[in-house]
Design a protein around this motif. Structure first.
Motif, PDB file in Angstrom:
ATOM      1  N   ALA A  32      59.734 -12.338 -35.482  1.00  0.00           N
ATOM      2  CA  ALA A  32      58.942 -13.479 -35.019  1.00  0.00           C
ATOM      3  C   ALA A  32      58.798 -14.485 -36.161  1.00  0.00           C
ATOM      4  O   ALA A  32      58.676 -14.107 -37.319  1.00  0.00           O
ATOM      5  CB  ALA A  32      57.566 -13.013 -34.548  1.00  0.00           C
ATOM      6  N   GLU A  90      55.462 -19.315 -37.772  1.00  0.00           N
ATOM      7  CA  GLU A  90      54.726 -20.244 -36.931  1.00  0.00           C
ATOM      8  C   GLU A  90      54.182 -19.551 -35.685  1.00  0.00           C
ATOM      9  O   GLU A  90      53.036 -19.774 -35.289  1.00  0.00           O
ATOM     10  CB  GLU A  90      55.602 -21.440 -36.524  1.00  0.00           C
ATOM     11  CG  GLU A  90      55.995 -22.348 -37.657  1.00  0.00           C
ATOM     12  CD  GLU A  90      57.169 -21.808 -38.488  1.00  0.00           C
ATOM     13  OE1 GLU A  90      57.875 -20.866 -38.043  1.00  0.00           O
ATOM     14  OE2 GLU A  90      57.371 -22.315 -39.599  1.00  0.00           O
ATOM     15  N   ALA A  91      55.012 -18.705 -35.054  1.00  0.00           N
ATOM     16  CA  ALA A  91      54.568 -17.995 -33.849  1.00  0.00           C
ATOM     17  C   ALA A  91      53.442 -17.019 -34.172  1.00  0.00           C
ATOM     18  O   ALA A  91      52.472 -16.904 -33.413  1.00  0.00           O
ATOM     19  CB  ALA A  91      55.746 -17.250 -33.209  1.00  0.00           C
ATOM     20  N   GLU A  93      50.271 -19.006 -34.907  1.00  0.00           N
ATOM     21  CA  GLU A  93      49.730 -19.524 -33.649  1.00  0.00           C
ATOM     22  C   GLU A  93      49.034 -18.413 -32.867  1.00  0.00           C
ATOM     23  O   GLU A  93      47.951 -18.610 -32.325  1.00  0.00           O
ATOM     24  CB  GLU A  93      50.849 -20.155 -32.804  1.00  0.00           C
ATOM     25  CG  GLU A  93      50.414 -20.709 -31.478  1.00  0.00           C
ATOM     26  CD  GLU A  93      49.490 -21.928 -31.591  1.00  0.00           C
ATOM     27  OE1 GLU A  93      49.027 -22.395 -30.538  1.00  0.00           O
ATOM     28  OE2 GLU A  93      49.213 -22.406 -32.706  1.00  0.00           O
ATOM     29  N   TYR A  94      49.652 -17.249 -32.813  1.00  0.00           N
ATOM     30  CA  TYR A  94      49.048 -16.123 -32.105  1.00  0.00           C
ATOM     31  C   TYR A  94      47.689 -15.775 -32.725  1.00  0.00           C
ATOM     32  O   TYR A  94      46.694 -15.611 -32.020  1.00  0.00           O
ATOM     33  CB  TYR A  94      49.975 -14.908 -32.130  1.00  0.00           C
ATOM     34  CG  TYR A  94      49.461 -13.772 -31.298  1.00  0.00           C
ATOM     35  CD1 TYR A  94      49.856 -13.624 -29.979  1.00  0.00           C
ATOM     36  CD2 TYR A  94      48.551 -12.856 -31.817  1.00  0.00           C
ATOM     37  CE1 TYR A  94      49.356 -12.592 -29.194  1.00  0.00           C
ATOM     38  CE2 TYR A  94      48.046 -11.830 -31.036  1.00  0.00           C
ATOM     39  CZ  TYR A  94      48.465 -11.693 -29.737  1.00  0.00           C
ATOM     40  OH  TYR A  94      47.963 -10.682 -28.959  1.00  0.00           O
ATOM     41  N   VAL A 153      48.537 -17.787 -23.096  1.00  0.00           N
ATOM     42  CA  VAL A 153      49.393 -18.366 -24.141  1.00  0.00           C
ATOM     43  C   VAL A 153      49.828 -17.280 -25.119  1.00  0.00           C
ATOM     44  O   VAL A 153      50.993 -17.216 -25.514  1.00  0.00           O
ATOM     45  CB  VAL A 153      48.664 -19.510 -24.881  1.00  0.00           C
ATOM     46  CG1 VAL A 153      49.541 -20.090 -25.967  1.00  0.00           C
ATOM     47  CG2 VAL A 153      48.236 -20.586 -23.908  1.00  0.00           C
ATOM     48  N   ARG A 154      48.892 -16.403 -25.494  1.00  0.00           N
ATOM     49  CA  ARG A 154      49.247 -15.299 -26.393  1.00  0.00           C
ATOM     50  C   ARG A 154      50.244 -14.366 -25.737  1.00  0.00           C
ATOM     51  O   ARG A 154      51.187 -13.895 -26.376  1.00  0.00           O
ATOM     52  CB  ARG A 154      47.998 -14.535 -26.827  1.00  0.00           C
ATOM     53  CG  ARG A 154      47.180 -15.303 -27.851  1.00  0.00           C
ATOM     54  CD  ARG A 154      45.985 -14.529 -28.315  1.00  0.00           C
ATOM     55  NE  ARG A 154      44.966 -14.549 -27.259  1.00  0.00           N
ATOM     56  CZ  ARG A 154      44.129 -13.559 -27.009  1.00  0.00           C
ATOM     57  NH1 ARG A 154      44.145 -12.462 -27.715  1.00  0.00           N
ATOM     58  NH2 ARG A 154      43.235 -13.671 -26.044  1.00  0.00           N
ATOM     59  N   GLU A 157      52.479 -15.218 -23.555  1.00  0.00           N
ATOM     60  CA  GLU A 157      53.773 -15.916 -23.592  1.00  0.00           C
ATOM     61  C   GLU A 157      54.455 -15.740 -24.949  1.00  0.00           C
ATOM     62  O   GLU A 157      55.669 -15.559 -25.016  1.00  0.00           O
ATOM     63  CB  GLU A 157      53.585 -17.400 -23.274  1.00  0.00           C
ATOM     64  CG  GLU A 157      53.231 -17.675 -21.825  1.00  0.00           C
ATOM     65  CD  GLU A 157      52.874 -19.143 -21.580  1.00  0.00           C
ATOM     66  OE1 GLU A 157      53.217 -19.999 -22.415  1.00  0.00           O
ATOM     67  OE2 GLU A 157      52.238 -19.407 -20.545  1.00  0.00           O
ATOM     68  N   ILE A 158      53.677 -15.808 -26.016  1.00  0.00           N
ATOM     69  CA  ILE A 158      54.242 -15.592 -27.355  1.00  0.00           C
ATOM     70  C   ILE A 158      54.813 -14.182 -27.445  1.00  0.00           C
ATOM     71  O   ILE A 158      55.933 -13.982 -27.943  1.00  0.00           O
ATOM     72  CB  ILE A 158      53.173 -15.834 -28.452  1.00  0.00           C
ATOM     73  CG1 ILE A 158      52.792 -17.316 -28.490  1.00  0.00           C
ATOM     74  CG2 ILE A 158      53.682 -15.367 -29.814  1.00  0.00           C
ATOM     75  CD1 ILE A 158      51.583 -17.637 -29.380  1.00  0.00           C
ATOM     76  N   GLU A 193      58.082 -13.926 -25.555  1.00  0.00           N
ATOM     77  CA  GLU A 193      59.187 -14.529 -26.310  1.00  0.00           C
ATOM     78  C   GLU A 193      59.675 -13.590 -27.412  1.00  0.00           C
ATOM     79  O   GLU A 193      60.887 -13.437 -27.605  1.00  0.00           O
ATOM     80  CB  GLU A 193      58.753 -15.861 -26.921  1.00  0.00           C
ATOM     81  CG  GLU A 193      58.647 -16.980 -25.926  1.00  0.00           C
ATOM     82  CD  GLU A 193      58.200 -18.289 -26.571  1.00  0.00           C
ATOM     83  OE1 GLU A 193      58.456 -18.485 -27.775  1.00  0.00           O
ATOM     84  OE2 GLU A 193      57.596 -19.109 -25.865  1.00  0.00           O
ATOM     85  N   VAL A 194      58.749 -12.967 -28.112  1.00  0.00           N
ATOM     86  CA  VAL A 194      59.125 -12.019 -29.162  1.00  0.00           C
ATOM     87  C   VAL A 194      59.889 -10.848 -28.547  1.00  0.00           C
ATOM     88  O   VAL A 194      60.915 -10.407 -29.074  1.00  0.00           O
ATOM     89  CB  VAL A 194      57.887 -11.528 -29.948  1.00  0.00           C
ATOM     90  CG1 VAL A 194      58.233 -10.377 -30.873  1.00  0.00           C
ATOM     91  CG2 VAL A 194      57.279 -12.677 -30.740  1.00  0.00           C
TER      92      VAL A 194
END
Length: 119
Positions: free
Chosen positions: A42, A45-46, A49-50, A63-64, A66-67, A70-71
């Motif tokens: 990861a 930045e991700a 942000e998390y 939103v978390r 979604e992060i 993505e990971v």
């Protein structure tokens, strides 16, 4: 760890009366989580942000999530690529003496002849 805290990679660590950071169980949990995130590939930045979203007072669950998704997708892609590489290596090991070594020897011989390779 101070750097991680300063850039927001981990939440602020509480300090004791002497001003020394007190790495309690919660802090250790965050550090382990962040290290696993980093190991998973990861981006900083991700992760930042998390952590920022997790520490905010707003409802940031989606939103978390979604992060995290993505990971996971990135990890799945990495695993797939590594599995392809592992499959090739396993095939070569299993067939080394009867297939791979003769082909390798032939390729080396042809390359040497073409490029006038001299020891």
């Amino acid at each position: 760890m101070r750097y991680y805290e300063r850039i927001g990679l981990i939440p602020p660590i509480p300090k004791n009366k002497s001003g020394i950071r007190d790495y309690d169980e919660r802090a250790i949990h965050w550090i382990e989580f962040v290290m696993k995130f980093k190991k998973a590939g990861a981006s900083l930045e991700a992760i930042i942000e998390y952590v920022r979203l997790a520490c905010s007072d707003d409802d940031t669950k989606e939103v978390r999530r979604e992060i995290l998704v993505e990971v996971k997708e990135d990890l799945t892609t990495q695993i797939s690529k590594l599995q392809e590489c592992l499959d090739v290596v396993e095939y070569k090991i299993e067939n080394y003496y009867n297939l791979c070594d003769p082909v390798t020897q032939k390729m080396v011989k042809e390359w040497k002849e073409k490029h006038e390779y001299k020891k």
